[in-house]
Design an enzyme around this catalytic site. Structure first.
Site, PDB file in Angstrom:
ATOM      1  CG  LEU A 105      -1.940  -1.083   1.382  1.00  0.00           C
ATOM      2  CD1 LEU A 105      -2.667  -0.986   2.713  1.00  0.00           C
ATOM      3  CD2 LEU A 105      -2.932  -0.992   0.227  1.00  0.00           C
ATOM      4  CG  ASP A 106       0.468   4.259  -2.920  1.00  0.00           C
ATOM      5  OD1 ASP A 106       1.229   3.409  -3.404  1.00  0.00           O
ATOM      6  OD2 ASP A 106      -0.421   4.846  -3.565  1.00  0.00           O
ATOM      7  CE  LYS A 107       6.250   8.429   4.377  1.00  0.00           C
ATOM      8  NZ  LYS A 107       7.390   9.313   4.154  1.00  0.00           N
ATOM      9  CG  HIS A 190       1.128   5.618  -7.142  1.00  0.00           C
ATOM     10  ND1 HIS A 190       1.280   5.266  -5.830  1.00  0.00           N
ATOM     11  CD2 HIS A 190       2.132   6.493  -7.409  1.00  0.00           C
ATOM     12  CE1 HIS A 190       2.316   5.892  -5.319  1.00  0.00           C
ATOM     13  NE2 HIS A 190       2.866   6.634  -6.252  1.00  0.00           N
ATOM     14  CE  LYS A 193      -2.516   7.483  -3.439  1.00  0.00           C
ATOM     15  NZ  LYS A 193      -1.201   7.339  -2.815  1.00  0.00           N
TER      16      LYS A 193
END
Ligand code: URA
Length: 243
Positions: A105-107, A190, A193
């Site tokens: 998962l992204d930061k 990502h 997004k």
């Protein structure tokens, strides 16, 4: 059957560091199949030989499965020279099993992250051929419209030309800040997004709430984790055809 050093096995089961375990063995606190063990190098068969520490049996387990509610600000890896990593959230007992997060998962993304040391399960869950569903709750800067649902259903062309697999978009609230749920089967960098960015929309908050049959436990606060239940492990393994 694979044998392992007695001190390594005891240490991996969370009873102490290798040095502490060596001392305990030398102090006469450890028995193997009822016989006093004197050598830390003694070989034992995990799960078969009965190892006791101060008379208490140390149950062997090979795999661990944890559900973490990932907080923002941490990266989904086991170590990183600059960033805090999700594994730091675990107690030493769990770290002894050398677990890793299943996928990334992204930061700045929160939510469901499975942490395990079961490489086969992780591999299958991430395999594009298995196409395991991942559902995210997202807040979007902009008005999400029914036409976006249609576009997601067809697959979205990202800025690099890649056409995603069909995705399911559900609009909860369509306002200046919209709230949605989106389900994808891939895990491109990502991805969520970028799917919104392709429509001129910006994701301002992202949280994974489901992975295959596994649903994020809403009792878990940010940064908290728990073991999966036997039922959850079974359902996950069945989802990817492991059992
Ligand atoms: N999609 C994203 O854009 N970010 C994530 O962390 C997961 C899916």
């Amino acid at each position: 059957m694979k044998k392992e050093r007695l001190d390594k096995l005891l240490s991996n089961m969370g009873t102490g560091s290798r040095t502490q375990v060596k001392d305990m063995i030398k102090s006469g606190f450890v028995t193997v199949n009822g016989v006093l063990a004197t050598s830390p190098e003694a070989k034992v068969v995990p799960g078969v030989d009965r190892v006791c520490l101060k008379g208490r049996e140390i149950k062997y387990r090979e795999f661990i499965y944890l559900m973490l509610n990932k907080p923002q600000g941490m990266v989904s890896s086991t170590d990183d020279p600059r960033e805090s990593v999700v594994i730091e959230l675990l107690d030493d007992y769990w770290k002894g099993f050398r677990p890793f997060p299943v996928g990334r998962l992204d930061k700045d993304t929160e939510g469901l992250l499975l942490i395990t040391n079961d490489g086969q399960l992780a591999h299958l869950l991430l395999s594009p051929r298995k196409g395991v569903d991942k559902t995210y709750y997202a807040e979007i800067d902009g008005v999400v419209l029914p036409e976006h649902i249609e576009s997601f259903r067809k697959g979205v062309q990202l800025e690099d030309g890649y056409l995603t697999l069909p995705a399911e978009l559900e609009i909860e609230r369509s306002e200046l800040i919209s709230t949605v749920q989106v389900t994808i089967q891939e895990g491109k960098y990502h991805q969520v997004k970028r799917m919104f960015a392709a429509h001129g929309l910006r994701v301002v908050y992202l949280k994974r709430i489901r992975m295959g049959p596994l649903v994020l436990d809403n009792q878990l606060g940010e940064g908290e984790y728990r073991e999966l239940t036997d039922n959850e492990i079974g359902v996950l393994k069945r989802e990817v055809g492991m059992v």
